[in-house]
Design a protein around this motif. Structure first.
Motif, PDB file in Angstrom:
ATOM      1  N   PRO A  14     -23.614  14.683  -0.645  1.00 42.69           N
ATOM      2  CA  PRO A  14     -24.815  14.139  -0.003  1.00 42.69           C
ATOM      3  C   PRO A  14     -24.520  12.907   0.842  1.00 42.69           C
ATOM      4  O   PRO A  14     -23.690  12.069   0.482  1.00 42.69           O
ATOM      5  CB  PRO A  14     -25.726  13.794  -1.192  1.00 42.69           C
ATOM      6  N   GLU A  15     -25.208  12.837   1.960  1.00 38.88           N
ATOM      7  CA  GLU A  15     -25.038  11.708   2.859  1.00 38.88           C
ATOM      8  C   GLU A  15     -26.334  11.518   3.636  1.00 38.88           C
ATOM      9  O   GLU A  15     -26.987  12.493   4.036  1.00 38.88           O
ATOM     10  CB  GLU A  15     -23.872  11.984   3.823  1.00 38.88           C
ATOM     11  N   ALA A  16     -26.714  10.276   3.854  1.00 38.18           N
ATOM     12  CA  ALA A  16     -27.942   9.987   4.592  1.00 38.18           C
ATOM     13  C   ALA A  16     -27.816  10.464   6.034  1.00 38.18           C
ATOM     14  O   ALA A  16     -26.752  10.346   6.656  1.00 38.18           O
ATOM     15  CB  ALA A  16     -28.226   8.494   4.555  1.00 38.18           C
ATOM     16  N   THR A  17     -28.895  11.006   6.562  1.00 40.03           N
ATOM     17  CA  THR A  17     -28.914  11.453   7.951  1.00 40.03           C
ATOM     18  C   THR A  17     -29.537  10.370   8.839  1.00 40.03           C
ATOM     19  O   THR A  17     -30.147   9.411   8.345  1.00 40.03           O
ATOM     20  CB  THR A  17     -29.724  12.754   8.101  1.00 40.03           C
ATOM     21  N   VAL A  18     -29.399  10.534  10.144  1.00 40.89           N
ATOM     22  CA  VAL A  18     -29.939   9.538  11.068  1.00 40.89           C
ATOM     23  C   VAL A  18     -31.463   9.497  11.011  1.00 40.89           C
ATOM     24  O   VAL A  18     -32.082   8.481  11.350  1.00 40.89           O
ATOM     25  CB  VAL A  18     -29.471   9.823  12.515  1.00 40.89           C
ATOM     26  N   SER A  19     -32.092  10.591  10.561  1.00 42.82           N
ATOM     27  CA  SER A  19     -33.541  10.630  10.466  1.00 42.82           C
ATOM     28  C   SER A  19     -34.063   9.984   9.188  1.00 42.82           C
ATOM     29  O   SER A  19     -35.273   9.851   8.991  1.00 42.82           O
ATOM     30  CB  SER A  19     -34.037  12.076  10.539  1.00 42.82           C
ATOM     31  N   GLY A  20     -33.141   9.609   8.318  1.00 48.54           N
ATOM     32  CA  GLY A  20     -33.529   8.946   7.080  1.00 48.54           C
ATOM     33  C   GLY A  20     -33.546   9.841   5.871  1.00 48.54           C
ATOM     34  O   GLY A  20     -33.658   9.369   4.739  1.00 48.54           O
ATOM     35  N   GLY A  21     -33.424  11.148   6.071  1.00 49.86           N
ATOM     36  CA  GLY A  21     -33.345  12.077   4.951  1.00 49.86           C
ATOM     37  C   GLY A  21     -31.925  12.189   4.431  1.00 49.86           C
ATOM     38  O   GLY A  21     -31.032  11.437   4.837  1.00 49.86           O
ATOM     39  N   GLU A  22     -31.718  13.143   3.521  1.00 53.39           N
ATOM     40  CA  GLU A  22     -30.384  13.345   2.944  1.00 53.39           C
ATOM     41  C   GLU A  22     -29.848  14.708   3.350  1.00 53.39           C
ATOM     42  O   GLU A  22     -30.551  15.714   3.260  1.00 53.39           O
ATOM     43  CB  GLU A  22     -30.443  13.242   1.422  1.00 53.39           C
ATOM     44  N   GLY A  23     -28.624  14.737   3.830  1.00 59.77           N
ATOM     45  CA  GLY A  23     -27.955  15.984   4.170  1.00 59.77           C
ATOM     46  C   GLY A  23     -26.705  16.141   3.329  1.00 59.77           C
ATOM     47  O   GLY A  23     -26.414  15.312   2.453  1.00 59.77           O
ATOM     48  N   PHE A  24     -25.971  17.217   3.578  1.00 61.00           N
ATOM     49  CA  PHE A  24     -24.727  17.464   2.851  1.00 61.00           C
ATOM     50  C   PHE A  24     -23.589  17.634   3.853  1.00 61.00           C
ATOM     51  O   PHE A  24     -23.724  18.365   4.842  1.00 61.00           O
ATOM     52  CB  PHE A  24     -24.844  18.715   1.981  1.00 61.00           C
ATOM     53  N   VAL A  25     -22.482  16.976   3.579  1.00 57.68           N
ATOM     54  CA  VAL A  25     -21.312  17.031   4.449  1.00 57.68           C
ATOM     55  C   VAL A  25     -20.199  17.789   3.726  1.00 57.68           C
ATOM     56  O   VAL A  25     -19.902  17.490   2.560  1.00 57.68           O
ATOM     57  CB  VAL A  25     -20.826  15.613   4.818  1.00 57.68           C
TER      58      VAL A  25
END
Length: 309
Positions: A14-25
């Motif tokens: 998990p990593e924070a996205t530029v939109s403020g949500g959480e994504g996965f790398v």
């Protein structure tokens, strides 16, 4: 050469996205893969035996192996998807949700595995590849065929939520542990293996009685305890580190232990069976040193020998 036998997968971290949500790398990973990469970066001669997909993630895995000086001759490329492990981090501690049905890693079969070359002096097994069929049976077959004349280390790295048939898993793992020379378990692994015993030393003694010559129990920030058939437990403290996460920590510890045993000339089956307490302590301390670097940075990113000072 040390041949690491088991899974290579993608850790979705998990990593924070530029939109403020959480994504996965996607990060390359897998317990056995991480140990192989760690060994390569420490300068050991190492190869990987695993089923790896021909997809984009498989290419990512192969690239990391090659850049880390891990031989890929024994890798089996299959036209199947890559195993995914979605990582949940809580206080730096990692838990996983696996997606593994029909994957290249899981579907590797005995007929895919060529005879192991005579240059291989030691075999390492572990991880989720020992928990699900058909790959678990494949690695058990490799151990039975190839382990009698080589030093064998096993780290079961038990994930209870991944085990579908506990009785089958326990029976297969017990048989493999009996063929091992070195077994590394976490304190949680050991408690799961021997729930009827409350004391860690008693549990370790029981594991030694199954066949290994050297048992290592890692206890997180409390360090590690080593057990031989004679003498008191060997206690090695954890190295101080600013922990980012624990992804790959135990795998890197394994690479440090194996690399040091190889450097000491103590990685033949005969040598491991005659291991001294001093040799065991040096190997465990090196494992702790290497693991401390990994936990201080995100994901399973083992150090190069030049980073150890």
């Amino acid at each position: 050469m040390i041949l690491c036998c088991g899974e290579a997968l993608i850790d979705m971290i998990p990593e924070a996205t530029v939109s403020g949500g959480e994504g996965f790398v996607p990060h390359v990973g897998g317990a056995v893969f991480n140990t192989a990469v760690g060994l390569g970066r420490l300068g050991a001669s190492v190869g990987l035996l695993s089923g790896i997909s021909e997809d984009r993630f498989g290419a990512q895995l192969i690239a990391r192996l090659e850049e880390s000086h891990v031989a890929t001759d024994a890798v089996v490329r299959l036209d199947r998807p890559t195993t995914m492990a979605f990582v949940n981090l809580s206080g730096g501690h990692a838990t996983y949700d696996f997606y593994d049905e029909g994957t290249a890693g899981r579907m590797i079969a005995p007929e895919n595995v060529a005879p192991i070359e005579g240059t291989v002096e030691a075999l390492f097994f572990g991880g989720i590849s020992l928990a699900v069929e058909p790959c678990a049976d494949t690695y058990a077959d490799v151990l039975a065929r190839e382990g009698q004349s080589r030093a064998v280390m096993i780290d079961p790295n038990i994930r209870p939520g991944f085990i579908r048939e506990e009785a089958v898993y326990r029976a297969r793992l017990d048989k493999m542990l009996a063929q091992a020379d070195v077994v590394k378990v976490s304190d949680e692994d050991l408690a799961w293996l021997m729930p009827d015993l409350a004391d860690m030393d008693a549990r370790a003694a029981q594991l030694l009685a199954q066949g290994p010559a050297f048992v290592i129990v890692t206890c997180g920030s409390d360090g590690a305890r080593g057990y031989l058939h004679a003498g008191d437990p060997i206690v090695v403290p954890a190295e101080k580190a600013a922990v980012v996460d624990t992804v790959g920590a135990g795998d890197t510890f394994n690479s440090g232990v194996l690399a040091k045993l190889s450097e000491l000339g103590a990685l033949s089956k005969t040598a491991v069976r005659g291991l001294s307490a001093a040799q065991a302590e040096v190997a465990m301390a090196h494992g702790a040193k290497v693991a401390a670097v990994t936990v201080a940075r995100a994901g399973a990113n083992p150090p190069w020998a030049s980073e150890l000072g």
